[in-house]
Design a protein around this motif. Structure first.
Motif, PDB file in Angstrom:
ATOM      1  N   LEU A   1      -3.416  -4.932   7.623  1.00 15.84           N
ATOM      2  CA  LEU A   1      -3.183  -5.432   6.270  1.00 15.84           C
ATOM      3  C   LEU A   1      -2.578  -6.822   6.332  1.00 15.84           C
ATOM      4  CD1 LEU A   1      -1.627  -2.408   4.353  1.00 15.84           C
ATOM      5  CD2 LEU A   1      -3.974  -3.243   4.290  1.00 15.84           C
ATOM      6  N   THR A   2      -2.977  -7.641   5.399  1.00 18.55           N
ATOM      7  CA  THR A   2      -2.323  -8.926   5.203  1.00 18.55           C
ATOM      8  C   THR A   2      -1.110  -8.684   4.302  1.00 18.55           C
ATOM      9  OG1 THR A   2      -3.589  -9.386   3.213  1.00 18.55           O
ATOM     10  CG2 THR A   2      -4.561 -10.133   5.318  1.00 18.55           C
ATOM     11  N   SER A   3      -0.341  -9.710   4.055  1.00 20.25           N
ATOM     12  CA  SER A   3       0.800  -9.542   3.138  1.00 20.25           C
ATOM     13  C   SER A   3       0.308  -9.171   1.739  1.00 20.25           C
ATOM     14  CB  SER A   3       1.667 -10.798   3.110  1.00 20.25           C
ATOM     15  OG  SER A   3       0.914 -11.901   2.680  1.00 20.25           O
ATOM     16  N   THR A   4      -0.844  -9.701   1.340  1.00 20.87           N
ATOM     17  CA  THR A   4      -1.413  -9.323   0.042  1.00 20.87           C
ATOM     18  C   THR A   4      -1.815  -7.856   0.043  1.00 20.87           C
ATOM     19  OG1 THR A   4      -2.210 -11.572  -0.297  1.00 20.87           O
ATOM     20  CG2 THR A   4      -3.215  -9.866  -1.652  1.00 20.87           C
ATOM     21  N   GLY A   5      -2.427  -7.412   1.124  1.00 22.07           N
ATOM     22  CA  GLY A   5      -2.790  -6.000   1.240  1.00 22.07           C
ATOM     23  C   GLY A   5      -1.567  -5.097   1.215  1.00 22.07           C
ATOM     24  N   ARG A   6      -0.505  -5.510   1.915  1.00 24.54           N
ATOM     25  CA  ARG A   6       0.734  -4.718   1.916  1.00 24.54           C
ATOM     26  C   ARG A   6       1.364  -4.664   0.531  1.00 24.54           C
ATOM     27  NH1 ARG A   6       1.136  -7.109   6.799  1.00 24.54           N
ATOM     28  NH2 ARG A   6       2.490  -8.769   6.062  1.00 24.54           N
ATOM     29  N   SER A   7       1.145  -5.699  -0.268  1.00 16.50           N
ATOM     30  CA  SER A   7       1.721  -5.707  -1.610  1.00 16.50           C
ATOM     31  C   SER A   7       1.070  -4.660  -2.519  1.00 16.50           C
ATOM     32  CB  SER A   7       1.617  -7.102  -2.239  1.00 16.50           C
ATOM     33  OG  SER A   7       0.276  -7.389  -2.610  1.00 16.50           O
ATOM     34  N   LEU A   8      -0.049  -4.082  -2.096  1.00 18.15           N
ATOM     35  CA  LEU A   8      -0.691  -3.003  -2.857  1.00 18.15           C
ATOM     36  C   LEU A   8       0.003  -1.660  -2.673  1.00 18.15           C
ATOM     37  CD1 LEU A   8      -4.545  -3.450  -2.465  1.00 18.15           C
ATOM     38  CD2 LEU A   8      -3.252  -3.300  -4.587  1.00 18.15           C
ATOM     39  N   ILE A   9       0.795  -1.516  -1.617  1.00 19.07           N
ATOM     40  CA  ILE A   9       1.409  -0.223  -1.319  1.00 19.07           C
ATOM     41  C   ILE A   9       2.300   0.261  -2.467  1.00 19.07           C
ATOM     42  CG2 ILE A   9       2.939   1.024   0.267  1.00 19.07           C
ATOM     43  CD1 ILE A   9       0.118   0.448   1.403  1.00 19.07           C
ATOM     44  N   PRO A  10       3.254  -0.532  -2.976  1.00 16.15           N
ATOM     45  CA  PRO A  10       4.102  -0.022  -4.075  1.00 16.15           C
ATOM     46  C   PRO A  10       3.324   0.415  -5.323  1.00 16.15           C
ATOM     47  CG  PRO A  10       5.142  -1.923  -3.058  1.00 16.15           C
ATOM     48  CD  PRO A  10       3.744  -1.838  -2.501  1.00 16.15           C
ATOM     49  N   PRO A  11       2.360  -0.388  -5.828  1.00 16.21           N
ATOM     50  CA  PRO A  11       1.627   0.108  -6.993  1.00 16.21           C
ATOM     51  C   PRO A  11       0.758   1.328  -6.670  1.00 16.21           C
ATOM     52  CG  PRO A  11       0.988  -2.169  -6.514  1.00 16.21           C
ATOM     53  CD  PRO A  11       2.037  -1.784  -5.548  1.00 16.21           C
ATOM     54  N   ALA A  12       0.236   1.404  -5.456  1.00 13.84           N
ATOM     55  CA  ALA A  12      -0.569   2.565  -5.067  1.00 13.84           C
ATOM     56  C   ALA A  12       0.304   3.818  -5.038  1.00 13.84           C
ATOM     57  CB  ALA A  12      -1.224   2.331  -3.705  1.00 13.84           C
ATOM     58  N   LEU A  13       1.514   3.687  -4.503  1.00 16.36           N
ATOM     59  CA  LEU A  13       2.439   4.828  -4.487  1.00 16.36           C
ATOM     60  C   LEU A  13       2.834   5.227  -5.909  1.00 16.36           C
ATOM     61  CD1 LEU A  13       4.732   3.930  -1.458  1.00 16.36           C
ATOM     62  CD2 LEU A  13       2.991   5.735  -1.588  1.00 16.36           C
ATOM     63  N   ALA A  14       3.001   4.238  -6.781  1.00 21.15           N
ATOM     64  CA  ALA A  14       3.326   4.540  -8.177  1.00 21.15           C
ATOM     65  C   ALA A  14       2.185   5.315  -8.834  1.00 21.15           C
ATOM     66  CB  ALA A  14       3.622   3.253  -8.946  1.00 21.15           C
TER      67      ALA A  14
END
Length: 123
Positions: free
Chosen positions: A86-99
């Motif tokens: 994951l790039t930093s942009t890809g990692r930034s998807l983790i919190p909304p995905a968990l939500a």
């Protein structure tokens, strides 16, 4: 004016860019790929093995790389080795995905009951 309408006006293209990005993120497999790459770099075959039900044809990482969500690193070895992360942009998807996953968990019983009631009415 809703926040969505305001965002579309800022972009100036009727929301086409936003819809295209959401289409990629909401694709059947994208969030599973992102979640699988969350803590580790993986080779294609390892990634494929860890996502149940995904075919090799479906596991296309090119678009995620193109969108800047996944990075591809090729190593000049014999045999060649390629890893995805994951790039930093890809990692930034983790919190909304968990939500979203949390929302689904909190509402699954209601949704399943609503589906059953609908199916009963539709007969």
């Amino acid at each position: 004016m809703s926040e969505y309408e305001h965002t579309c006006m800022i972009r100036g293209n009727g929301g086409r860019t936003i819809r295209a990005i959401l289409d990629r993120i909401c694709d059947k497999w994208t969030l599973l790929i992102v979640a699988t790459l969350d803590q580790q770099r993986l080779r294609f075959t390892d990634l494929h093995r860890q996502i149940p039900g995904i075919s090799q044809r479906t596991l296309t990482l090119r678009n995620l790389e193109r969108d800047g969500l996944v990075s591809r690193t090729a190593y000049a070895e014999v045999p060649p080795r390629v890893e995805y992360a994951l790039t930093s942009t890809g990692r930034s998807l983790i919190p909304p995905a968990l939500a979203l996953a949390g929302w689904a968990i909190r509402h699954i019983e209601h949704i399943e009951a609503s589906r059953a009631a609908y199916e009963t009415r539709a007969r």
